[in-house]
Design a protein around this motif. Structure first.
Motif, PDB file in Angstrom:
ATOM      1  N   SER A 134       0.831  -1.210   0.000  1.00  0.00           N
ATOM      2  CA  SER A 134       0.000   0.000   0.000  1.00  0.00           C
ATOM      3  C   SER A 134       0.865   1.258   0.000  1.00  0.00           C
ATOM      4  O   SER A 134       0.562   2.227  -0.700  1.00  0.00           O
ATOM      5  CB  SER A 134      -0.922  -0.003   1.223  1.00  0.00           C
ATOM      6  OG  SER A 134      -1.819  -1.096   1.176  1.00  0.00           O
ATOM      7  N   ARG A 135       1.929   1.237   0.762  1.00  0.00           N
ATOM      8  CA  ARG A 135       2.820   2.400   0.805  1.00  0.00           C
ATOM      9  C   ARG A 135       3.552   2.585  -0.522  1.00  0.00           C
ATOM     10  O   ARG A 135       3.783   3.724  -0.952  1.00  0.00           O
ATOM     11  CB  ARG A 135       3.825   2.237   1.955  1.00  0.00           C
ATOM     12  CG  ARG A 135       3.210   2.474   3.324  1.00  0.00           C
ATOM     13  CD  ARG A 135       4.207   2.258   4.442  1.00  0.00           C
ATOM     14  NE  ARG A 135       3.659   2.657   5.735  1.00  0.00           N
ATOM     15  CZ  ARG A 135       4.251   2.441   6.893  1.00  0.00           C
ATOM     16  NH1 ARG A 135       5.428   1.815   6.936  1.00  0.00           N
ATOM     17  NH2 ARG A 135       3.690   2.837   8.026  1.00  0.00           N
ATOM     18  N   ARG A 136       3.894   1.492  -1.158  1.00  0.00           N
ATOM     19  CA  ARG A 136       4.537   1.607  -2.474  1.00  0.00           C
ATOM     20  C   ARG A 136       3.584   2.263  -3.471  1.00  0.00           C
ATOM     21  O   ARG A 136       3.993   3.067  -4.298  1.00  0.00           O
ATOM     22  CB  ARG A 136       4.959   0.226  -2.987  1.00  0.00           C
ATOM     23  CG  ARG A 136       6.011  -0.480  -2.154  1.00  0.00           C
ATOM     24  CD  ARG A 136       7.261   0.344  -1.950  1.00  0.00           C
ATOM     25  NE  ARG A 136       7.946   0.632  -3.205  1.00  0.00           N
ATOM     26  CZ  ARG A 136       9.008   1.432  -3.313  1.00  0.00           C
ATOM     27  NH1 ARG A 136       9.484   2.046  -2.237  1.00  0.00           N
ATOM     28  NH2 ARG A 136       9.582   1.626  -4.479  1.00  0.00           N
ATOM     29  N   GLN A 137       2.296   1.920  -3.392  1.00  0.00           N
ATOM     30  CA  GLN A 137       1.327   2.547  -4.282  1.00  0.00           C
ATOM     31  C   GLN A 137       1.248   4.053  -4.021  1.00  0.00           C
ATOM     32  O   GLN A 137       1.243   4.859  -4.963  1.00  0.00           O
ATOM     33  CB  GLN A 137      -0.054   1.927  -4.115  1.00  0.00           C
ATOM     34  CG  GLN A 137      -1.094   2.536  -5.060  1.00  0.00           C
ATOM     35  CD  GLN A 137      -2.492   2.053  -4.783  1.00  0.00           C
ATOM     36  OE1 GLN A 137      -2.871   1.832  -3.631  1.00  0.00           O
ATOM     37  NE2 GLN A 137      -3.287   1.878  -5.835  1.00  0.00           N
ATOM     38  N   LEU A 138       1.187   4.443  -2.747  1.00  0.00           N
ATOM     39  CA  LEU A 138       1.090   5.856  -2.408  1.00  0.00           C
ATOM     40  C   LEU A 138       2.269   6.647  -2.954  1.00  0.00           C
ATOM     41  O   LEU A 138       2.116   7.797  -3.387  1.00  0.00           O
ATOM     42  CB  LEU A 138       1.002   6.028  -0.886  1.00  0.00           C
ATOM     43  CG  LEU A 138      -0.301   5.572  -0.239  1.00  0.00           C
ATOM     44  CD1 LEU A 138      -0.214   5.699   1.278  1.00  0.00           C
ATOM     45  CD2 LEU A 138      -1.494   6.371  -0.766  1.00  0.00           C
ATOM     46  N   LEU A 139       3.438   6.036  -2.969  1.00  0.00           N
ATOM     47  CA  LEU A 139       4.632   6.708  -3.481  1.00  0.00           C
ATOM     48  C   LEU A 139       4.564   6.944  -4.985  1.00  0.00           C
ATOM     49  O   LEU A 139       5.235   7.836  -5.504  1.00  0.00           O
ATOM     50  CB  LEU A 139       5.883   5.889  -3.136  1.00  0.00           C
ATOM     51  CG  LEU A 139       6.288   5.853  -1.660  1.00  0.00           C
ATOM     52  CD1 LEU A 139       7.453   4.883  -1.457  1.00  0.00           C
ATOM     53  CD2 LEU A 139       6.670   7.246  -1.172  1.00  0.00           C
ATOM     54  N   THR A 140       3.753   6.149  -5.692  1.00  0.00           N
ATOM     55  CA  THR A 140       3.666   6.282  -7.145  1.00  0.00           C
ATOM     56  C   THR A 140       2.528   7.196  -7.598  1.00  0.00           C
ATOM     57  O   THR A 140       2.484   7.581  -8.762  1.00  0.00           O
ATOM     58  CB  THR A 140       3.458   4.909  -7.816  1.00  0.00           C
ATOM     59  OG1 THR A 140       2.152   4.402  -7.481  1.00  0.00           O
ATOM     60  CG2 THR A 140       4.520   3.915  -7.387  1.00  0.00           C
ATOM     61  N   LEU A 141       1.628   7.545  -6.685  1.00  0.00           N
ATOM     62  CA  LEU A 141       0.464   8.336  -7.078  1.00  0.00           C
ATOM     63  C   LEU A 141       0.853   9.778  -7.387  1.00  0.00           C
ATOM     64  O   LEU A 141       1.613  10.399  -6.644  1.00  0.00           O
ATOM     65  CB  LEU A 141      -0.581   8.332  -5.959  1.00  0.00           C
ATOM     66  CG  LEU A 141      -1.317   7.015  -5.697  1.00  0.00           C
ATOM     67  CD1 LEU A 141      -2.237   7.173  -4.494  1.00  0.00           C
ATOM     68  CD2 LEU A 141      -2.110   6.588  -6.918  1.00  0.00           C
ATOM     69  N   PRO A 142       0.329  10.346  -8.487  1.00  0.00           N
ATOM     70  CA  PRO A 142       0.529  11.775  -8.759  1.00  0.00           C
ATOM     71  C   PRO A 142      -0.113  12.608  -7.656  1.00  0.00           C
ATOM     72  O   PRO A 142      -0.873  12.099  -6.822  1.00  0.00           O
ATOM     73  CB  PRO A 142      -0.199  11.978 -10.102  1.00  0.00           C
ATOM     74  CG  PRO A 142      -0.318  10.618 -10.693  1.00  0.00           C
ATOM     75  CD  PRO A 142      -0.425   9.667  -9.534  1.00  0.00           C
TER      76      PRO A 142
END
Length: 230
Positions: free
Chosen positions: A33-41
């Motif tokens: 989940s944290r990896r996804q947050l890091l990729t979000l614009p």
């Protein structure tokens, strides 16, 4: 402290890559989940000109298949564990030959072949949904049930204006009810069962002309959490 943090990420990565047909631990789900947050614009959605920012040294039959390639490669990159090698052949410009990817003539131009479906049900994939999936604007069905996807459903799904079936059941999605589904005009089948969604279910959902709706086995507060209509 920095070295310790890197070590923790490495350990979690190794756990993810070694996991096969087992439920994710809370630590692994949090890591994804944290990896996804890091990729979000910044606004959680794709820039309108995103596809033109991606340079590719490949030739495609159409711009739509080029967009599909960008989206599918982003999804492959966002997958941390693929025990059955479902995405092993997700290489090269022939996206219609990828496992779980289905192509069909475009509704507005039958001379064009487009990615109309993605079905990786039961593949035991662990990862997250990247915003680039919003480039799959010809998609009619998106089936990823019985995997180990974590995080949220990105805002870019509002761009999937032809999406008819959305099945994300039996994963590890979190957060409030994914309101992005309310802005998908053609949606008729919605399955959110067996995730970790929480909070209130919007009343407007029940005014949406759905043929099938499944919400149970989440942590919704309303009594409609057990609601099921077919």
């Amino acid at each position: 402290m920095q070295a310790s943090g890197c070590c923790c990420l490495l350990i979690l990565s190794l756990l993810l890559f070694s996991s096969s047909t087992f439920a994710l631990s809370d630590a692994e789900a949090l890591f994804i989940s944290r990896r996804q947050l890091l990729t979000l614009p910044e606004n959680g959605d794709l820039p309108d000109d995103y596809e033109f920012q991606v340079e590719l040294n490949l030739t495609f039959p159409s711009s739509r298949l080029r967009r599909a390639y960008i989206a599918l490669q982003a999804l492959k990159k966002a997958i941390f564990s693929d025990p059955f090698n479902t995405t092993a052949n997700w290489e090269g410009p022939d996206v219609c030959s990828y496992n779980g990817v289905f192509c069909a003539p475009a509704l507005d131009d039958p001379s064009l072949n487009v990615v109309a479906g993605l079905d990786v049900n039961g593949a035991d994939l662990a990862g997250f949904l990247p915003v680039e999936l919003g480039l799959l604007t010809d998609l009619a069905l998106f089936h990823i049930n019985s995997n180990r996807f974590c995080g949220i459903i990105p805002k870019s799904f509002s761009r999937l204006t032809l999406l008819y079936e959305l099945d994300v059941s039996n994963n590890r999605f979190v957060g409030p009810f994914p309101k992005v589904v309310m802005s998908i005009p053609e949606l008729k089948y919605l399955d959110l069962r067996y995730n970790d969604f929480e909070g209130c279910v919007p009343d407007e959902l029940f005014n949406k002309e759905l043929d099938a709706l499944f919400l149970n086995n989440n942590r919704f507060e309303d009594s409609v959490a057990a609601f099921q209509r077919v």
